[in-house]
Design an enzyme around this catalytic site. Structure first.
Site, PDB file in Angstrom:
ATOM      1  N   ASN A 125       0.844  -1.194   0.000  1.00 42.60           N
ATOM      2  CA  ASN A 125       0.000   0.000   0.000  1.00 42.60           C
ATOM      3  C   ASN A 125       0.888   1.256   0.000  1.00 42.60           C
ATOM      4  OD1 ASN A 125      -1.535   2.235   0.954  1.00 42.60           O
ATOM      5  ND2 ASN A 125      -3.100   0.832   1.724  1.00 42.60           N
ATOM      6  N   LYS A 164       0.247   3.923   2.782  1.00 45.06           N
ATOM      7  CA  LYS A 164       0.841   3.607   4.088  1.00 45.06           C
ATOM      8  C   LYS A 164       2.331   3.935   4.066  1.00 45.06           C
ATOM      9  CE  LYS A 164      -1.862  -0.520   5.409  1.00 45.06           C
ATOM     10  NZ  LYS A 164      -1.708  -1.949   5.729  1.00 45.06           N
ATOM     11  N   ASP A 217      -1.084  -3.576   9.855  1.00 46.35           N
ATOM     12  CA  ASP A 217      -2.427  -4.031   9.491  1.00 46.35           C
ATOM     13  C   ASP A 217      -3.413  -3.073  10.138  1.00 46.35           C
ATOM     14  OD1 ASP A 217      -3.805  -6.204   7.972  1.00 46.35           O
ATOM     15  OD2 ASP A 217      -4.962  -6.242   9.831  1.00 46.35           O
ATOM     16  N   SER A 218      -4.308  -2.568   9.329  1.00 52.31           N
ATOM     17  CA  SER A 218      -5.168  -1.501   9.827  1.00 52.31           C
ATOM     18  C   SER A 218      -6.546  -1.600   9.210  1.00 52.31           C
ATOM     19  CB  SER A 218      -4.525  -0.143   9.502  1.00 52.31           C
ATOM     20  OG  SER A 218      -4.040  -0.122   8.178  1.00 52.31           O
ATOM     21  N   TYR A 239     -10.660   5.170   3.529  1.00 51.30           N
ATOM     22  CA  TYR A 239     -11.903   5.641   4.158  1.00 51.30           C
ATOM     23  C   TYR A 239     -11.768   7.041   4.762  1.00 51.30           C
ATOM     24  CZ  TYR A 239     -13.076   0.673   3.730  1.00 51.30           C
ATOM     25  OH  TYR A 239     -13.327  -0.583   3.232  1.00 51.30           O
ATOM     26  N   ASP A 240     -10.636   7.693   4.582  1.00 53.93           N
ATOM     27  CA  ASP A 240     -10.447   9.017   5.192  1.00 53.93           C
ATOM     28  C   ASP A 240     -11.572  10.018   4.878  1.00 53.93           C
ATOM     29  OD1 ASP A 240      -8.113   8.865   6.807  1.00 53.93           O
ATOM     30  OD2 ASP A 240      -6.827   8.916   5.041  1.00 53.93           O
ATOM     31  N   LYS A 298      -2.977  14.777  10.388  1.00 53.43           N
ATOM     32  CA  LYS A 298      -3.441  13.382  10.445  1.00 53.43           C
ATOM     33  C   LYS A 298      -2.407  12.517  11.167  1.00 53.43           C
ATOM     34  CE  LYS A 298      -4.674   9.218   7.962  1.00 53.43           C
ATOM     35  NZ  LYS A 298      -4.670   8.430   6.740  1.00 53.43           N
ATOM     36  N   ARG A 329      -2.216   5.173  12.852  1.00 54.76           N
ATOM     37  CA  ARG A 329      -0.895   4.796  12.339  1.00 54.76           C
ATOM     38  C   ARG A 329       0.192   5.633  13.020  1.00 54.76           C
ATOM     39  NH1 ARG A 329      -2.326   4.752   7.685  1.00 54.76           N
ATOM     40  NH2 ARG A 329      -2.765   2.535   7.790  1.00 54.76           N
TER      41      ARG A 329
HETATM   42  P1  ITT Z   1      -0.923  -4.224   2.941  1.00 57.94           P
HETATM   43  O1  ITT Z   1      -1.661  -5.390   3.547  1.00 57.94           O
HETATM   44  O2  ITT Z   1      -0.090  -4.608   1.769  1.00 57.94           O
HETATM   45  O3  ITT Z   1      -0.172  -3.418   3.963  1.00 57.94           O
HETATM   46  P2  ITT Z   1      -3.599  -3.187   2.487  1.00 57.94           P
HETATM   47  O4  ITT Z   1      -4.122  -1.919   1.877  1.00 57.94           O
HETATM   48  O5  ITT Z   1      -4.167  -4.479   1.986  1.00 57.94           O
HETATM   49  O6  ITT Z   1      -2.001  -3.179   2.330  1.00 57.94           O
HETATM   50  P3  ITT Z   1      -4.704  -3.718   5.099  1.00 57.94           P
HETATM   51  O7  ITT Z   1      -4.950  -5.146   4.835  1.00 57.94           O
HETATM   52  O8  ITT Z   1      -4.103  -3.332   6.428  1.00 57.94           O
HETATM   53  O9  ITT Z   1      -3.725  -3.067   4.045  1.00 57.94           O
HETATM   54  O10 ITT Z   1      -6.063  -2.945   4.866  1.00 57.94           O
HETATM   55  C1  ITT Z   1      -6.272  -1.718   5.422  1.00 57.94           C
HETATM   56  C2  ITT Z   1      -7.379  -0.972   4.688  1.00 57.94           C
HETATM   57  O11 ITT Z   1      -8.021  -0.134   5.678  1.00 57.94           O
HETATM   58  C3  ITT Z   1      -6.810  -0.036   3.638  1.00 57.94           C
HETATM   59  O12 ITT Z   1      -6.804  -0.605   2.370  1.00 57.94           O
HETATM   60  C4  ITT Z   1      -7.733   1.170   3.742  1.00 57.94           C
HETATM   61  O13 ITT Z   1      -8.849   0.973   2.937  1.00 57.94           O
HETATM   62  C5  ITT Z   1      -8.156   1.161   5.201  1.00 57.94           C
HETATM   63  N1  ITT Z   1      -7.293   2.084   5.974  1.00 57.94           N
HETATM   64  C6  ITT Z   1      -6.244   1.764   6.797  1.00 57.94           C
HETATM   65  N2  ITT Z   1      -5.652   2.861   7.278  1.00 57.94           N
HETATM   66  C7  ITT Z   1      -6.326   3.907   6.759  1.00 57.94           C
HETATM   67  C8  ITT Z   1      -6.173   5.300   6.859  1.00 57.94           C
HETATM   68  O14 ITT Z   1      -5.201   5.848   7.558  1.00 57.94           O
HETATM   69  N3  ITT Z   1      -7.047   6.068   6.190  1.00 57.94           N
HETATM   70  C9  ITT Z   1      -8.020   5.526   5.452  1.00 57.94           C
HETATM   71  N4  ITT Z   1      -8.221   4.232   5.264  1.00 57.94           N
HETATM   72  C10 ITT Z   1      -7.382   3.413   5.926  1.00 57.94           C
END
Ligand code: ITT
Length: 197
Positions: free
Chosen positions: A11, A14, A71-72, A156-157, A177, A183
């Protein structure tokens, strides 16, 4: 000496936020791509913590550097905590964020303000070259607004609003932010742990 970190994520947003928060004088952050690592990771954990560790371990098997993973996701009270750990896959992995956000707003059209609570959660895991594992977590409380707002951030911000500013986390600056975000909190704790090594 600078600490070399491989960030186990695909991502780019991130990665950008990580780089904004880590002092380039102290840390050299490599994406998996930059480190030449390609792994298909199955994120089948039940919690953010488990999934962060799954990602960090999978990448650590391919490098001697410190590996950090994030993971978020977004927990929405009105949806019983969903999408939670399914945030990236929610409504389809390839569905554009604008459509996901619009769909959530439509499904919540009748939900009153006091029941629109939500939070972003971020678990960060690190695996060190000697096999030690570290974990931190950050949470930011907020609510789902009534319309998308702002051009910053990602995911989703635009629909996640914070009381402190009365606007979404896409409508505040990246610095603002990072100061309050899930994060930001988790990464600062991880940075402090890594400092003690
Ligand atoms: P990696 O697993 O490769 O790190 P990913 O995007 O698949 O990338 P996640 O499985 O952790 O990561 O999914 C987290 C999702 O949650 C991410 O795709 C966003 O849609 C949302 N998300 C996480 N942090 C966010 C943030 O700071 N602002 C907005 N949306 C967020």
């Amino acid at each position: 000496m600078k600490k070399k970190l491989v960030f186990a994520t695909g991502n780019a947003n991130k990665t950008r936020e990580f780089r904004e928060m880590l002092d380039p004088e102290k840390y050299e952050v490599f994406s998996m791509k930059e480190a030449g690592i390609e792994v298909d990771i199955v994120e089948d954990g039940q919690t953010f913590e488990e999934n962060a560790l799954i990602k960090a371990r999978a990448v650590a098997a391919h490098t001697d550097s410190i590996v950090v993973a994030d993971d978020s996701g977004l927990e929405i009270d009105a949806f019983g905590g969903e999408p939670g750990v399914h945030s990236a896959r929610y409504l389809g992995e390839d569905t554009p964020d604008e459509i996901k956000n619009q769909t959530i707003l439509e499904r919540m059209a009748e939900v009153p303000k006091e029941k629109r609570g939500a939070r972003f959660v971020c678990a960060i895991a690190a695996v060190l070259p000697d096999g030690r594992e570290l974990a931190t977590k950050g949470v930011i409380e907020g609510y789902i607004g009534d319309k998308p707002m702002g051009e910053n951030g990602f995911g989703y911000d635009p629909i996640f609003y914070v009381e402190r500013y009365g606007v979404s986390t896409a409508a505040i600056s990246p610095e603002q932010k990072n100061e309050i975000s899930h994060r930001g909190q988790a990464l600062r704790q991880m940075r402090d742990l890594l400092e003690t090594l």
